[in-house]
Design an enzyme around this catalytic site. Structure first.
Site, mmCIF file in Angstrom:
data_model
loop_
_atom_site.group_PDB
_atom_site.id
_atom_site.type_symbol
_atom_site.label_atom_id
_atom_site.label_comp_id
_atom_site.label_asym_id
_atom_site.label_seq_id
_atom_site.Cartn_x
_atom_site.Cartn_y
_atom_site.Cartn_z
ATOM 1 N N ASP A 40 0.833 -1.204 0.000
ATOM 2 C CA ASP A 40 0.000 0.000 0.000
ATOM 3 C C ASP A 40 0.870 1.257 0.000
ATOM 4 O O ASP A 40 1.984 1.250 0.524
ATOM 5 C CB ASP A 40 -0.925 -0.028 1.235
ATOM 6 C CG ASP A 40 -2.113 0.912 1.064
ATOM 7 O OD1 ASP A 40 -2.397 1.327 -0.073
ATOM 8 O OD2 ASP A 40 -2.758 1.234 2.080
ATOM 9 N N GLU A 68 -12.207 -4.890 -4.387
ATOM 10 C CA GLU A 68 -12.754 -3.540 -4.184
ATOM 11 C C GLU A 68 -12.049 -2.490 -5.053
ATOM 12 O O GLU A 68 -12.546 -1.371 -5.213
ATOM 13 C CB GLU A 68 -12.643 -3.133 -2.708
ATOM 14 C CG GLU A 68 -13.603 -3.869 -1.780
ATOM 15 C CD GLU A 68 -13.215 -5.334 -1.529
ATOM 16 O OE1 GLU A 68 -12.004 -5.656 -1.586
ATOM 17 O OE2 GLU A 68 -14.117 -6.156 -1.304
ATOM 18 N N ASN A 69 -10.889 -2.839 -5.610
ATOM 19 C CA ASN A 69 -10.137 -1.857 -6.385
ATOM 20 C C ASN A 69 -10.804 -1.502 -7.722
ATOM 21 O O ASN A 69 -10.410 -0.526 -8.376
ATOM 22 C CB ASN A 69 -8.685 -2.326 -6.626
ATOM 23 C CG ASN A 69 -7.807 -2.241 -5.389
ATOM 24 O OD1 ASN A 69 -6.880 -3.029 -5.204
ATOM 25 N ND2 ASN A 69 -8.078 -1.274 -4.501
ATOM 26 N N SER A 83 -8.105 -4.847 4.981
ATOM 27 C CA SER A 83 -8.711 -4.590 3.668
ATOM 28 C C SER A 83 -9.081 -5.878 2.907
ATOM 29 O O SER A 83 -8.739 -6.036 1.732
ATOM 30 C CB SER A 83 -7.779 -3.709 2.820
ATOM 31 O OG SER A 83 -7.495 -2.497 3.477
ATOM 32 N N GLU A 119 1.604 -13.609 12.194
ATOM 33 C CA GLU A 119 2.080 -12.414 12.890
ATOM 34 C C GLU A 119 1.873 -11.210 11.974
ATOM 35 O O GLU A 119 2.100 -11.292 10.764
ATOM 36 C CB GLU A 119 3.567 -12.563 13.237
ATOM 37 C CG GLU A 119 3.862 -13.672 14.230
ATOM 38 C CD GLU A 119 3.225 -13.437 15.600
ATOM 39 O OE1 GLU A 119 3.204 -12.275 16.053
ATOM 40 O OE2 GLU A 119 2.740 -14.421 16.200
#
Ligand code: IPE
Ligand code: IPE
Ligand code: MG
Length: 270
Positions: A34, A82-83, A211, A222
């Site tokens: 991101d 969702e992009n 997301s 982790e």
């Protein structure tokens, strides 16, 4: 990492590699890549310039993870379900970048024994991208030393729903019996069925959310979030994440230093 390969990296990276515990390497690392847009905005450039820089980061991370040893697989989140909400021009640009990435990198993947595969509904991608994806998957199908997995049109809820629908079909058509179905069985219906369990999830650019990424697989992974934007992320930042991971106590719900026992026989008070 072999010494010859280690010497290709900057001194700081070499120093951090030497601090690693080779017995506690994460076998499978996933990245939420991101921050490309913010990186571009800070430089008054178009978002697509940020994505182009992001591909350079991806290449260096792939090369480093392959070279360092002990990592079997990485998953890169490149396009979410969702992009599609983004401007058409940005989506088209991302598709072109993906196509050129595959064109340019396939030969090198074969040379380095890197298997390429994807998770997500690539059947909904434009035909010209699907063709490149299949070409690269076929070319690298017999590669064994490392897996590069790219999440494309991937959504974890969609993945779980697809698995549930397949399970329903199998039960309805008598291909599976209810007694057979447990978590292990269900996991084999997910897109990640043939990949090692996820050990470490890294998100760049500081957002404290997942997301819709690998919701099932992160149950005991982790998590590591860094404020560094993806185009600025590199092997040195990745090593910080791995060193942090190696200092954690992964208890899986049990107690420190004791082997992990599954099932109620592990001692729930009666
Ligand atoms: C991530 O960078 C890359 C993709 C989703 C393809 P972004 O484009 O989300 O960058 P920001 O979050 O706007 O900075
Ligand atoms: C997650 O980033 C998806 C990818 C990296 C491909 P987003 O930028 O789409 O996520 P949000 O919108 O910040 O949640
Ligand atoms: Mg983003």
């Amino acid at each position: 990492m072999t010494l010859a390969r280690l010497h290709d990296w900057p001194a700081l990276v070499q120093k951090k590699v030497q601090a690693l515990d080779p017995r506690r390497m994460p076998r499978h690392i996933a990245f939420i890549m991101d921050g490309n847009g913010r990186w571009a905005r800070m430089r008054h450039r178009r978002r697509l310039m940020g994505h182009r820089e992001g591909i350079k980061t991806a290449k260096s991370i792939i090369r480093f993870c392959h070279d360092v040893g002990g990592i079997d697989c990485i998953t890169l989140f490149a396009f979410s379900t969702e992009n599609w909400k983004r401007p058409k021009l940005e989506i088209a640009g991302l598709m072109m970048l993906l196509k050129y990435f595959l064109r340019r990198e396939t030969a090198e993947m074969v040379e380095n024994d890197i298997r390429f595969r994807t998770i997500g509904r690539i059947d909904e991608f434009p035909g010209f991208v699907q063709r490149e994806l299949h070409r690269t998957m076929e070319a690298t199908a017999n590669c064994k030393s490392f897996t590069l997995n790219i999440a494309l049109n991937y959504g974890a809820r969609r993945e779980i729903l697809d698995a549930a629908l397949e399970l329903h079909r199998r039960l309805a058509e008598g291909e599976a019996r209810r007694e057979q179905v447990d978590q292990e069985y269900f996991e084999k219906l997910l897109y990640t069925a043939d990949l090692p369990p996820l050990d470490l999830l890294i998100r760049t650019s500081g957002e404290l959310r997942v997301s819709n990424f690998m919701l099932w697989q992160i149950a005991y992974a982790e998590l590591y979030v860094t404020p560094v934007l993806w185009p600025d992320f590199g092997p040195s930042e990745l090593l910080d994440a791995i060193l942090d991971y190696q200092n954690r106590d992964r208890r899986f719900g049990g107690l420190s230093g004791r082997p992990h026992v599954q099932g109620p026989e592990s001692g729930i008070p009666g």
